[in-house]
Design a protein around this motif. Sequence first.
Motif, short mmCIF file in Angstrom:
data_model
loop_
_atom_site.label_atom_id
_atom_site.label_comp_id
_atom_site.label_asym_id
_atom_site.label_seq_id
_atom_site.Cartn_x
_atom_site.Cartn_y
_atom_site.Cartn_z
N ALA A 56 118.76 -53.81 71.55
CA ALA A 56 118.18 -52.69 70.81
C ALA A 56 116.68 -52.88 70.63
CB ALA A 56 118.86 -52.56 69.45
N ALA A 57 116.25 -54.10 70.36
CA ALA A 57 114.82 -54.37 70.17
C ALA A 57 114.03 -54.08 71.44
CB ALA A 57 114.63 -55.83 69.75
N ALA A 58 114.64 -54.34 72.61
CA ALA A 58 113.95 -54.05 73.88
C ALA A 58 113.68 -52.57 74.03
CB ALA A 58 114.78 -54.57 75.04
N VAL A 59 114.65 -51.74 73.67
CA VAL A 59 114.44 -50.28 73.74
C VAL A 59 113.42 -49.84 72.70
CG1 VAL A 59 115.57 -48.03 73.47
CG2 VAL A 59 116.74 -49.89 74.69
N GLU A 60 113.48 -50.41 71.52
CA GLU A 60 112.52 -50.05 70.48
C GLU A 60 111.09 -50.36 70.90
OE1 GLU A 60 115.36 -50.52 66.51
OE2 GLU A 60 114.34 -52.28 67.35
N ARG A 61 110.89 -51.44 71.65
CA ARG A 61 109.54 -51.75 72.14
C ARG A 61 109.02 -50.63 73.05
NH1 ARG A 61 111.60 -57.06 72.08
NH2 ARG A 61 112.22 -56.99 74.28
N PHE A 62 109.88 -50.11 73.91
CA PHE A 62 109.47 -48.98 74.73
C PHE A 62 109.16 -47.76 73.86
CE2 PHE A 62 111.46 -51.34 78.20
CZ PHE A 62 110.60 -51.07 79.26
N ALA A 63 110.02 -47.52 72.85
CA ALA A 63 109.88 -46.32 72.03
C ALA A 63 108.63 -46.35 71.16
CB ALA A 63 111.13 -46.15 71.16
N ARG A 64 108.07 -47.53 70.91
CA ARG A 64 106.82 -47.59 70.14
C ARG A 64 105.63 -47.13 70.97
NH1 ARG A 64 109.34 -52.21 67.69
NH2 ARG A 64 108.44 -53.66 69.22
N ARG A 65 105.78 -47.11 72.29
CA ARG A 65 104.67 -46.77 73.18
C ARG A 65 104.87 -45.45 73.91
NH1 ARG A 65 105.54 -52.20 73.05
NH2 ARG A 65 103.71 -53.57 72.98
N ALA A 66 106.09 -44.94 73.92
CA ALA A 66 106.37 -43.73 74.68
C ALA A 66 107.52 -42.97 74.02
CB ALA A 66 106.75 -44.08 76.12
N ARG A 67 107.65 -41.70 74.38
CA ARG A 67 108.81 -40.92 73.96
C ARG A 67 109.96 -41.28 74.89
NH1 ARG A 67 106.84 -34.95 74.34
NH2 ARG A 67 108.80 -34.52 73.24
N VAL A 68 111.14 -41.51 74.31
CA VAL A 68 112.25 -42.07 75.07
C VAL A 68 113.43 -41.11 75.11
CG1 VAL A 68 114.03 -43.88 75.04
CG2 VAL A 68 111.62 -44.48 74.70
N SER A 69 113.97 -40.95 76.30
CA SER A 69 115.26 -40.31 76.55
C SER A 69 116.21 -41.41 77.01
CB SER A 69 115.10 -39.24 77.64
OG SER A 69 116.33 -38.80 78.15
#
Length: 323
Positions: free
Chosen positions: A67-80
Amino acid sequence: MSAPPLLVHLGQPEHGVDRCARAIGAAAAALDGRATLVEASADALGAARLHLHFTDRLWGPDPDAAAAAVERFARRARVSVTLHDLPQPSDGAASMARRAAAYRRVVEAAEVVVCSSEHERRLLDALLPSSRVVDVIPLPAAAPDLTPAPEPLRELAVLGFFYPGKGHAEAVEAAAAFHPPLAVTAIGRPSPGHEAELEALRAHAASRGVALAATGFLDDAALLERARRAAVPLVAHRHVSASGSLNDWLAAGRRAVVVENDYFAEMAALRPGTMTLVPVEGLRGAVEAALEDPGSTWLGPDARTEPHLAQTAAAYLERWSRW
C-alpha cells in the motif's frame, strides 16, 4: 477526449497480474497512440496521471509495504487502479485484516477504481462501504485455439500458480476415485513461499495412488500448448475473486470443468457455454463424464469468449476518457 494515463507495470513476467497489466497496456497503446506502457521507475513519477494494477502480493513484501508503494505514486500523480485478488474470509482472519487495511489505503489514494467482476466489487463494498463509483471491466480472454485436438494425456490438470486453495487438493481427491487413479498435473509453478506445500501435497497424492506433477513456469505459448494436452481441464478454486487461469483455458480452446461459486456463475453468464459448472460434490461425476465424452471439454466454433483483449483495452480507454 483526454489522453490516457501512463500505464505502469512492475516488470515481473511470471506474475499473472503483471502479465495482465502489460497485455492491457500494450493493447491500449495499439488502439490509442497516446497510451504509453512503462515499467515502474523514477521516470513514471513525472507523469500527471498513472494507471496501476494492484495486488498486495505483487507490490511489496507485505500488505503494508504494498500500500505504501502505491501511496508514493499517489503523492506525485493522480492514480487510477485496477484491484486484483481482493481480500476475503478464506484468507484467514489475521491475513484478511492486514490485506483489507492495505486495499483501503490504495482505494483512498486512487481517483479511479476498477474491479474485474461484479463479485469483486461486492467484496470491495464489504471491505470499504462508500458511495464512490467503482467500475467493472472483466478480464479479457484470448480468442480460442480451435485447431484439432491433440491426443490427450490421462490426467486432470489445474492451470496457474500452485497455492493452497487453488484446487489441486480437490483434483487429487477426484483423481484418486478412479481405478487406476488419474494423474494430476499442475500447469505452472508454486507461488513464492508455497514450494513446501506442493511437496506435501505430492506426498499425500502418492499415498492415494495419484501421481502429481508440476510443469514449472511456462511462457504463454508453452502454457497453451500444454493446456491442450490434458484430458480434463479443471478449475476448482472456490474462493477466487477473478481468474486469469479460466481465461487461459478458454484461450487453449478448452471447456473446463469448473466448481461453482459466485464469480464463476458470473463468468458463465458472461461467456455462456464455455465451461461446465458443477457443485464440488459433483466433481467426480463431472470428471467421469468428461473422460467419457472428450468433445465436451473443447469449445466449438460458435463459442463466445468475449471480451477479448482489444475490447477490454477499449473499455479502459473509454473510462479514462471520462477521468
